[in-house]
Design a protein around this motif. Structure first.
Motif, short mmCIF file in Angstrom:
data_model
loop_
_atom_site.label_atom_id
_atom_site.label_comp_id
_atom_site.label_asym_id
_atom_site.label_seq_id
_atom_site.Cartn_x
_atom_site.Cartn_y
_atom_site.Cartn_z
N VAL A 159 25.65 47.72 106.47
CA VAL A 159 26.09 46.33 106.72
C VAL A 159 25.55 45.42 105.61
N VAL A 160 24.24 45.48 105.39
CA VAL A 160 23.63 44.77 104.25
C VAL A 160 22.72 45.75 103.51
N PRO A 161 22.58 45.61 102.19
CA PRO A 161 21.66 46.50 101.47
C PRO A 161 20.22 46.28 101.94
N GLN A 162 19.47 47.38 102.08
CA GLN A 162 18.07 47.29 102.49
C GLN A 162 17.20 47.97 101.43
N VAL A 163 16.22 47.25 100.93
CA VAL A 163 15.35 47.76 99.87
C VAL A 163 13.90 47.69 100.33
N ALA A 164 13.20 48.81 100.27
CA ALA A 164 11.78 48.83 100.62
C ALA A 164 10.95 48.89 99.35
N VAL A 165 9.88 48.11 99.31
CA VAL A 165 8.92 48.22 98.21
C VAL A 165 7.61 48.71 98.83
N VAL A 166 7.27 49.95 98.57
CA VAL A 166 6.03 50.51 99.10
C VAL A 166 4.94 50.17 98.09
N CYS A 167 4.07 49.22 98.49
CA CYS A 167 3.07 48.72 97.53
C CYS A 167 1.67 48.80 98.12
N GLY A 168 1.50 49.62 99.15
CA GLY A 168 0.20 49.82 99.78
C GLY A 168 0.29 51.08 100.61
N PRO A 169 -0.62 51.25 101.57
CA PRO A 169 -0.52 52.45 102.40
C PRO A 169 0.77 52.46 103.24
N PRO A 249 26.61 43.78 96.27
CA PRO A 249 27.12 42.65 97.07
C PRO A 249 26.09 42.31 98.12
N SER A 250 26.19 41.11 98.71
CA SER A 250 25.21 40.73 99.73
C SER A 250 25.43 41.51 101.01
N ASN A 251 26.66 41.92 101.25
CA ASN A 251 26.96 42.65 102.50
C ASN A 251 28.24 43.45 102.31
N ASN A 252 28.59 44.21 103.36
CA ASN A 252 29.70 45.15 103.23
C ASN A 252 31.09 44.49 103.27
N SER A 253 31.14 43.17 103.52
CA SER A 253 32.46 42.53 103.50
C SER A 253 32.74 41.87 102.16
N GLU A 254 31.78 41.99 101.24
CA GLU A 254 31.97 41.37 99.91
C GLU A 254 32.15 42.45 98.85
N ASP A 255 32.79 42.05 97.74
CA ASP A 255 32.82 42.94 96.57
C ASP A 255 31.51 42.78 95.82
N PRO A 256 31.13 43.79 95.04
CA PRO A 256 29.92 43.62 94.23
C PRO A 256 30.13 42.52 93.19
N PRO A 257 29.04 41.98 92.65
CA PRO A 257 29.17 40.85 91.70
C PRO A 257 29.74 41.28 90.35
N HIS A 258 31.05 41.53 90.34
CA HIS A 258 31.72 41.83 89.06
C HIS A 258 31.68 40.59 88.18
N ARG A 259 31.62 40.80 86.88
CA ARG A 259 31.73 39.67 85.95
C ARG A 259 32.81 40.03 84.94
N PRO A 260 34.06 40.08 85.39
CA PRO A 260 35.11 40.57 84.50
C PRO A 260 35.24 39.74 83.23
N THR A 261 35.40 40.42 82.13
CA THR A 261 35.58 39.74 80.86
C THR A 261 37.03 39.26 80.77
N ALA A 262 37.28 38.26 79.93
CA ALA A 262 38.64 37.71 79.84
C ALA A 262 39.60 38.81 79.38
N ASP A 263 39.20 39.56 78.37
CA ASP A 263 40.04 40.65 77.86
C ASP A 263 39.20 41.91 77.80
N ILE A 264 39.89 43.05 77.91
CA ILE A 264 39.18 44.31 77.75
C ILE A 264 39.30 44.73 76.28
N SER A 265 38.14 45.00 75.66
CA SER A 265 38.19 45.41 74.27
C SER A 265 38.79 46.82 74.18
#
Ligand code: HXC
Length: 517
Positions: A159-169, A249-265
């Motif tokens: 549903v939403v991305p979950q990230v754990a940072v293990v920085c101790g025991p 993306p922030s959640n599963n109903s969004e697309d990932p943050p694409h940054r499409p270029t104006a033209d494809i080289s």
């Protein structure tokens, strides 16, 4: 209304007490050791002045061992939301200076409330884990609290991305919360994670092991595969999380943050040729190829030191976010084994959950032969890769660079596994098996009977290669979209991705598939 001054003073005093955590001396000691405090970690993660704390005044509910009179600031966990890269993110950070960051019922409730909010708002969850585990004084209430957190981890999965940072025991059952999340970052400094530690192992098995052997960040990043990203310290861990979120993306109903270029080289990239060995039997370092395909600085490798025969990571290609999967012929000839299959399958499933297109670069001689692999269940593990690719409905672009033999041709996202585009370099070899193995099966008797069996086998293998060591047989049967000059690999992938973005694939409804585990 004039607010009575005492009210504001009282509020400020309470806020200061909460911010002091386990006390100024304990906070100072951590900083002296080069560790961030729980609040430092959240401050480093979020854009300045965007963090809003939730439930700072929550009190613990311990009733035994004299806990009734104890004040535990924020109950040992700071929860709230802030901005990362301009988007809202939910975060919590366990405070080791408050009874070892141990988890009691209210500590857990704060985490669960944050996660419920994250599900409603559609925000990723980042969890800094620095805790001595279940709060002993709270007994079964603490265990119940862990259960509540695990349940929410599962509810939020996909549903939403979950990230754990293990920085101790992170010991005992507590380690299951990171394991239930999507990505685990672990610091070399101060962190360890295990189900049973050295003392219990010694007591039960009689074997002496070190803490590093059972639970260090390096061990988990390279051997157990529990850790996706290794960080030297807290600051590096935070930077990794920020970079990771920039692809998601922030959640599963969004697309990932694409940054499409104006033209494809569409310019051809001749710089790719020197990276391709003249001899097909020579290993090729696929990292060089990846560098030429992805946008500069836009590749974040996941699981870098685990199952290095398969490379996975997030990238941008002409601004489009992709999940990249590539065989690495420089390690174990790029053969697929159990760990590589697990690594690839989990990554593909994450990408599918969060609408991230897949780009697969194929150079694979097959599944790794060996008794360990067979007895370890390579069939079951390899099947995960097939299952994951076939279930993935995001755009899928495959490029066969060189070898694509046998089951591994299918397991690396062939047309049959639902690839939308399959391109092949002229160097591609697609067959049931490699030439040397094939002639030994097909011409065993002839080879044995020959005056010079070695020469005969070589002659037959050369004939087999001439027939199969090209992509045109597969292309002739319609299994390949096109055979392309390696110099246009990047632009070909970029164009295909843009066109496939509108992809909608409807599958028969079901509760969920039964992936081989
Ligand atoms: C309550 C705890 C605690 C705990 C530590 N503290 N562990 N309080 N419950 N589980 C307190 C200490 O009393 C101390 O309080 C403070 O936290 C810091 O602990 P220290 O021992 O002084 O710190 P350190 O020397 O750095 O050692 C850290 C440690 C050790 C290695 C983590 O504290 C430890 O082994 N703790 C027990 C770990 C454990 O067995 N947890 C339960 C795991 S089982 P003061 O007041 O002096 O500052 C589990 C089940 C989960 O978690 C199941 C889920 C399904």
């Amino acid at each position: 209304m004039t607010l009575p001054v005492e009210l504001l003073e009282d509020l400020r005093r309470r806020q200061e007490d909460i911010r002091a955590g386990g006390g100024a001396d304990k906070l100072a000691l951590r900083r002296e050791k080069g560790l961030m405090t729980a609040r430092d970690r959240l401050e480093a993660l979020f854009q300045p002045d965007t963090f809003q704390e939730l439930g700072a005044h929550v009190r613990h509910s311990g009733r035994f061992f004299g806990m009734e009179t104890k004040v535990l600031p924020a109950d040992g966990v700071i929860t709230g939301t802030g901005y990362v890269g301009g988007r809202v993110v939910s975060g919590f950070s366990q405070d080791f200076t408050v009874v070892g960051g141990s988890l009691g019922k209210m500590h857990a409730k704060k985490i669960v409330t944050l996660m419920q909010e994250a599900a409603k708002l559609g925000t990723p969850v980042v969890a800094f884990k620095d805790s001595a585990g279940a709060r002993i004084q709270e007994g079964v209430d603490a265990l119940s609290g862990y259960g509540d957190v695990f349940y929410m981890n599962v509810l939020l999965s996909g549903v939403v991305p979950q990230v754990a940072v293990v920085c101790g025991p992170c010991a005992g059952g507590a380690s299951y919360s990171p394991a239930l999340m999507d990505f685990v970052v672990m610091t070399r400094k101060n962190a360890y994670m295990f189900i049973t530690g050295p003392e219990v192992i010694k007591a039960v098995t009689g074997k002496s092991v070190t803490l590093d052997e059972v639970g260090s960040a390096d061990m988990h990043a390279s051997v157990s595969g529990n850790v996706h990203f290794l960080a030297e310290d807290d600051a590096e861990a935070v930077a990794i999380v920020q970079k990771l979120l920039s692809f998601l993306p922030s959640n599963n109903s969004e697309d990932p943050p694409h940054r499409p270029t104006a033209d494809i080289s569409l310019a051809a990239d001749d710089g790719i040729y020197p990276l391709i060995p003249d001899d097909a039997q020579m290993p090729m370092d696929v990292r060089g190829i990846i560098d030429r395909i992805v946008d500069p600085g836009e590749f974040l490798e996941v699981h870098r030191s685990f199952a290095e025969n398969l490379i996975i990571g997030f990238a941008r290609i002409e601004g489009m976010v992709v999940g990249l999967i590539a065989n690495q012929p420089a390690v174990r000839a790029g053969a697929l084994d159990m760990d590589a299959a697990d690594k690839g399958a989990r990554f593909i499933r994450f990408c599918n959950c969060f609408n991230i297109p897949l780009v697969t670069l194929v150079d694979v001689p097959g599944f790794l032969p060996g008794i360990e692999q067979e007895r370890g269940g390579i069939i079951r593990h390899g099947a995960k890769l097939l299952f994951a690719y076939a279930s993935c409905t995001t755009p899928k672009v495959t490029v066969i660079l060189r070898k694509a033999y046998g089951g591994s041709y299918l397991a690396m996202c062939s047309q049959e596994m639902g690839a939308d585009f399959v391109f092949a370099w002229p160097t591609a070899e697609i067959a049931v098996m490699g030439a040397d193995g094939a002639v030994r099966v097909l011409y065993n008797k002839e080879i044995k009977a020959a005056a010079d069996p070695k020469a005969k086998a070589a002659e037959l293998a050369a004939a087999y290669r001439a027939e199969f060591a090209s992509p045109y047989m597969a292309a002739g049967a319609g299994y390949i979209t096109d055979v392309v000059d390696p110099a246009i690999t990047r632009s070909t992938i970029a164009l295909s991705l843009r066109k496939a973005l509108s992809k909608r694939e409807v599958r028969p409804p079901k509760k969920h598939g039964n992936i081989p585990l």
